[in-house]
Structure formats: structure tokens, C-alpha cells
Design an enzyme around this catalytic site. Sequence first.
Site, PDB file in Angstrom:
ATOM      1  N   THR A   1       3.887  -9.096  15.112  1.00 43.63           N
ATOM      2  CA  THR A   1       2.777  -9.746  14.426  1.00 43.63           C
ATOM      3  C   THR A   1       1.878  -8.640  13.904  1.00 43.63           C
ATOM      4  OG1 THR A   1       2.819 -11.622  15.941  1.00 43.63           O
ATOM      5  CG2 THR A   1       0.740 -11.218  14.846  1.00 43.63           C
TER       6      THR A   1
ATOM      7  N   SER B   1       1.039 -10.361  -0.010  1.00 43.13           N
ATOM      8  CA  SER B   1       0.438 -11.698   0.070  1.00 43.13           C
ATOM      9  C   SER B   1       1.160 -12.658  -0.878  1.00 43.13           C
ATOM     10  CB  SER B   1      -1.035 -11.662  -0.331  1.00 43.13           C
ATOM     11  OG  SER B   1      -1.688 -10.626   0.345  1.00 43.13           O
TER      12      SER B   1
ATOM     13  N   THR C   1       0.808  -1.220   0.000  1.00 39.85           N
ATOM     14  CA  THR C   1       0.000   0.000   0.000  1.00 39.85           C
ATOM     15  C   THR C   1       0.841   1.270   0.000  1.00 39.85           C
ATOM     16  OG1 THR C   1      -1.716  -1.180   1.167  1.00 39.85           O
ATOM     17  CG2 THR C   1      -1.816   1.190   1.305  1.00 39.85           C
TER      18      THR C   1
ATOM     19  N   THR D   1       2.042  -4.569   4.359  1.00 45.05           N
ATOM     20  CA  THR D   1       1.964  -4.893   5.787  1.00 45.05           C
ATOM     21  C   THR D   1       1.553  -6.344   6.054  1.00 45.05           C
ATOM     22  OG1 THR D   1      -0.303  -4.081   5.863  1.00 45.05           O
ATOM     23  CG2 THR D   1       1.441  -2.537   6.491  1.00 45.05           C
ATOM     24  N   ASP D   2       0.828  -6.945   5.109  1.00 52.58           N
ATOM     25  CA  ASP D   2       0.217  -8.248   5.400  1.00 52.58           C
ATOM     26  C   ASP D   2       1.221  -9.317   5.841  1.00 52.58           C
ATOM     27  OD1 ASP D   2      -2.215  -7.143   4.860  1.00 52.58           O
ATOM     28  OD2 ASP D   2      -2.457  -8.053   2.887  1.00 52.58           O
TER      29      ASP D   2
ATOM     30  N   GLN E   1      -1.171 -20.120  21.076  1.00 52.70           N
ATOM     31  CA  GLN E   1      -2.064 -19.288  20.261  1.00 52.70           C
ATOM     32  C   GLN E   1      -2.207 -17.887  20.852  1.00 52.70           C
ATOM     33  OE1 GLN E   1      -5.820 -21.376  19.657  1.00 52.70           O
ATOM     34  NE2 GLN E   1      -4.746 -23.225  19.053  1.00 52.70           N
TER      35      GLN E   1
ATOM     36  N   ASP F   1       2.033  -7.331  -4.106  1.00 54.03           N
ATOM     37  CA  ASP F   1       1.244  -7.286  -2.880  1.00 54.03           C
ATOM     38  C   ASP F   1       1.938  -8.291  -1.953  1.00 54.03           C
ATOM     39  OD1 ASP F   1      -2.014  -6.827  -2.017  1.00 54.03           O
ATOM     40  OD2 ASP F   1      -0.879  -8.411  -1.002  1.00 54.03           O
TER      41      ASP F   1
HETATM   42  N1  ASP Z   1      -2.205  -6.110   0.771  1.00 53.09           N
HETATM   43  C1  ASP Z   1      -1.219  -5.103   1.063  1.00 53.09           C
HETATM   44  C2  ASP Z   1       0.127  -5.807   1.160  1.00 53.09           C
HETATM   45  O1  ASP Z   1       0.427  -6.408   2.149  1.00 53.09           O
HETATM   46  C3  ASP Z   1      -1.566  -4.402   2.325  1.00 53.09           C
HETATM   47  C4  ASP Z   1      -0.577  -3.363   2.781  1.00 53.09           C
HETATM   48  O2  ASP Z   1       0.381  -3.038   2.163  1.00 53.09           O
HETATM   49  O3  ASP Z   1      -0.815  -2.834   3.862  1.00 53.09           O
HETATM   50  O4  ASP Z   1       0.874  -5.753   0.225  1.00 53.09           O
END
Ligand code: ASP
Length: 353
Positions: free
Chosen positions: A176, A69, A23, A99-100, A289, A67
Site C-alpha cells: 500500500t 492517477s 515522477t 507511485t500514487d 481498515q 500521471d
Molecule cells: N502523481 C505521481 C504519479 O503517481 C506521483 C509519483 O509518481 O510519485 O504519477
Amino acid sequence: MKSKIKTKKSAVPSLLMIYTGGTIGMKSDEKTKALVPYDISQIEEEVPEIKKFGYRIDKHSLEKVIDSSDVTPDFWVKLVKIIKENYTNYDGFVILHGTDTMSYTASALSFMLEDLEKPVILTGSQLPIGILRTDGKENLISSIEIAAAKREDGRPMVPEVCIYFESQLYRGNRTTKYNAEAFKAFHSENYPPLAQVGVHIKYNTAAIRYPKKWGKPLKIKTMLNTNVAVLKLYPGITPDAIRSVIGTKGCKAVIVETYGAGNAPTGKEFVKLLQDAVKKGLILVNVTQCLGGKVDMSTYAAGKGLEKAGLLSGFDGTFEATLTKLFYVLGNYSSLDTIKKQLQKELRGEISC
Ligand code: ASP
């Protein structure tokens, strides 16, 4: 492909900013209004404040920005190679990352960069940098200042892989992502922030990990073995579900996500399944957990069974750090005994034991 950035040596602090995606690197397209990545070499247009530092900041964008992910171990290998190739030319590194999976990347990098003596600060944002109320500007500006900060003796203030987010500098392998919306997206429950940013940047030097002896060359560890599975316990889990996880083809280790202080069902069938797996040479690591606190299998009968079955304690490590530590240890050692010993040791400040 070599990605050594051309540089001139200079007395002003020098940083390499590596843009990987996420992002923070987005702005909305004027025509379509959709969020699209922008050219990182133009970052000063979005954040003109960074020119005021007067630092030499070179930028490097990954060929394909992603991204987070889509992060894979190969992506971590790419990053550590870029850092290694440019290590002597810069005082520090700022990595812009989604951030993910930022906590996974920070944890992996901490193990893959051995004898690191310079700051590697990962940051990102919850709102794109091109949006008026973005958190990305402050995150970026403070990350730059921290990556360039020196102690009085001229040594880097924070020679660690860190995450900077929303006024807090964290040891990366203690974090985390715990909030998908708040600007405070990260949390480090079991380890204090390495710095807090307010009117002043207050470094917690007692918490920062400094080398015992400075001057060692950086070594990168690019062998990772990802044959790890995860068994998350929940009331009602069936023996078949357990068997299918621990029987995963090629699996060398399983992270068992337990309750509270490392507790699990006390039923004989359950304990025997795990015990048999350990006897066959599978490495089982007990991680709680809970976000805070640590695994202590000696507290309750519900934990003692696991200890007897041969599970290793994950202590107070995060899931992200435990997983990437397993990738690293399995990739770099072959004897089962050595692997187990490495897992029970603090390697990069990731656990307190
Ligand atoms: N989906 C984005 C990523 O992790 C979210 C972000 O950057 O905050 O690449």
C-alpha cells in the site's frame, strides 16, 4: 497495436524497461523549470551507472505517458500485452510507474499474469530523477539488478510482480502506498519483504513464490469486471448512505471496509441491509481498515453479525489486492459459487488463509 520490441538473443541478462509515467520520469524543463517527462531512451544520460551492468536493456515508452492517477484497467491490459509479446525475449521486466497507484497496478498485474516465471519489478520515485537528491536512481539501479538476478540453477530469483522502493523489495499485491512524502513510500505490513538491499541484496527465498513446476507458458487474463463498489464504515454512517452504495447500478460486489478484526455496528437494521443484499446475490467482502492484521469475524459479536449476513472474509489482504482480485475473478468466472470460492482462495500470494 503490437509492441514487440526488436531484439537479438544474447547471453548477457536482457531486460525490458517499460516507462509509463510518474515522477521518476520527470525532469525540470530548462526554460520553464516545470517538471516534464523526458525521453526514456535517453535514461543513461540521467543514470549513467546503469551502463556498468553490461546488460542488454531495451526501453519501451507508452505512447502516452501518464500521471498514475489516470491509471485505468485498460492501461493494465496494455501492460500485460506488452509483457506477453516480449516475454520470451527478456529475462525480466522493470516498469517505471507513478507511485500514487503503483500498488493497484502491481496487484492487478499479479492476477492478470498467470503462471508468471519472470520478474516484473515496478518502481518509481518520490523526487524526479533529474533532481540531485532523487531517490529514483537507487530505486532504478536496484530494480534492474533484482530483475536480472538468477538463482544458482539459472532460474529467476524473484519470478513475481514486485514493487522495489527504498531498499525493500515487496510482493506487489501486499503493498500500500502509505506516505506521500517520505522516500519509504510503500508498506507491506502483512507480508515480509522479498529482499532487503544494503551492502548486499539479501533475498528472502522462503518468502518468494516459486512455481511448483517450471516451464508453463505465460497466460494473460485481460477480462476485468469493474462493477465493484466500496462501503467504508464510520461512526454515524446512515442507512441511506449504505443503501446507496449497495444499490449502485450494475454492482456485482461490494468491499465493506470494517473496523479492526472485521467488526461493524451490531444494529439489526444495519445487519439486515447487508444480509438482504447477499440474499439478492451481491458479493460482500469484509476488509479491515487497519493496515496490519486480518479479518476474523468469529472474534467479536460485532463481527459475527457480518459472518451470519454472509460476508466473505478478505483475510489479511490489502484493499488494493482485494479490489483487483474482484475485478479479475468477476471478469473470468460467471457462477456465483465459483466466484466466491476463488475469492476465498490464495491465488497469487495476496492473502494468508
Ligand atoms: N502523481 C505521481 C504519479 O503517481 C506521483 C509519483 O509518481 O510519485 O504519477
